[in-house]
Enzyme design. Sequence first.
Site, PDB file in Angstrom:
ATOM      1  N   ARG A 240      26.653  38.500  46.662  1.00  0.00           N
ATOM      2  CA  ARG A 240      27.750  38.381  45.695  1.00  0.00           C
ATOM      3  C   ARG A 240      27.835  36.926  45.272  1.00  0.00           C
ATOM      4  NH1 ARG A 240      27.307  42.989  45.137  1.00  0.00           N
ATOM      5  NH2 ARG A 240      28.831  44.667  45.422  1.00  0.00           N
ATOM      6  N   GLU A 269      30.851  36.551  37.256  1.00  0.00           N
ATOM      7  CA  GLU A 269      30.006  37.461  36.509  1.00  0.00           C
ATOM      8  C   GLU A 269      30.776  38.209  35.419  1.00  0.00           C
ATOM      9  OE1 GLU A 269      27.375  38.937  39.695  1.00  0.00           O
ATOM     10  OE2 GLU A 269      27.566  40.812  38.616  1.00  0.00           O
ATOM     11  N   HIS A 287      22.214  40.757  37.859  1.00  0.00           N
ATOM     12  CA  HIS A 287      22.720  41.675  38.894  1.00  0.00           C
ATOM     13  C   HIS A 287      21.964  43.013  38.855  1.00  0.00           C
ATOM     14  CE1 HIS A 287      26.417  42.533  41.611  1.00  0.00           C
ATOM     15  NE2 HIS A 287      25.327  43.130  42.062  1.00  0.00           N
TER      16      HIS A 287
HETATM   17  C1  GLV Z   1      25.210  45.870  44.417  1.00  0.00           C
HETATM   18  O1  GLV Z   1      25.466  44.718  44.235  1.00  0.00           O
HETATM   19  C2  GLV Z   1      25.827  46.687  45.410  1.00  0.00           C
HETATM   20  O2  GLV Z   1      26.723  46.212  46.130  1.00  0.00           O
HETATM   21  O3  GLV Z   1      25.452  47.864  45.516  1.00  0.00           O
END
Ligand code: GLV
Length: 327
Positions: A240, A269, A287
């Site tokens: 994250r 983000e 991401h």
């Molecule tokens: C992606 O970032 C997830 O947490 O699945």
Amino acid sequence: MTVHSKLNVLVTRDLPGDAISRLRERLQVDLPSPDEEIGHGRLVEHIVDKQGLLCLLTDRVDAEVLANAPLLKVISVCAVGYNNVDAEEATRRGILITNTPGVLRETTADLAWALLLAAARRIPDGDRMVRSGGFAGWSPSLLLGHEVHGKTLGIIGMGDIGTAVARRAAGFGMRILYHNRNPSSLAAEVGAEMVSLDHLLSNADFVSLHVPLIQSTHHLIGKRELDMMKPTAILINVSRGEVIDEVALVEALKMDRIAGAGLDVFENEPKLAPGLVGLKNVVLTPHIGSASFETRERMANMAVQNLLVGLECGRPQHLVNPEAFHG
Ligand code: GLV
């Protein structure tokens, strides 16, 4: 499995595969049309008569949403990280929260590895050079990068995904250090050594982040930690964005205090910290850690299954707040 057909669920976005159609066969599904705005306001408004919610990591399920959800029984997050949900408040209200672990482990580890290789061997720089007509022929000092094989990898967060990254590193003959709350039972399998955070930061050639976002991991990597890293080190983040103080990272990269970074996630983000896109020593992806056809379909199926089981009053397999379950 039979779930009472009158139950209403809110699905915040259509998902790859046929999982949502299967949900529609059993439940009343409220799904926004593709051109409809999916914002927090819509979530607050539409949750009021729903027993179930299938949401994404971008949907903020906060106290305001929960206060407007008197019937809500299950929140199924189609992601492994569920930091978008106010878990404490949901648990207090007896609402089950589920996620989709396991199915995205290898895919996310693949992306971490791709970023590591791309940043170390300057693949985006090379791609840009060739495309723009800047490749004038082989040259002894053209785009020199850092070797990967035989180097030291530091993994912060040796869970499912961290261990999968370690397995890849073992194949590259790397020495593996890791930092984790508890010793990992899988560490022996890959020959990884548990060390303190500071030891890892000052000894690793590559530092890869695989922690969940919780209070104690917010800005886990800030100026102090970046200063401890080797000037030749590369930082990888597929966890994250908020785990890194992004402003401090931009500064460290600008001043060449570390050699580079590969980032799939960002602190605010989809906004990026000022200066990040202008840096040459960083590889950026939007991401997409779990973004393969196969994995996104597996995640959707798992999220639907979790939702159906929870609405049936069963215990979903991937329940993250068991204290809310009173079977
Ligand atoms: C992606 O970032 C997830 O947490 O699945």
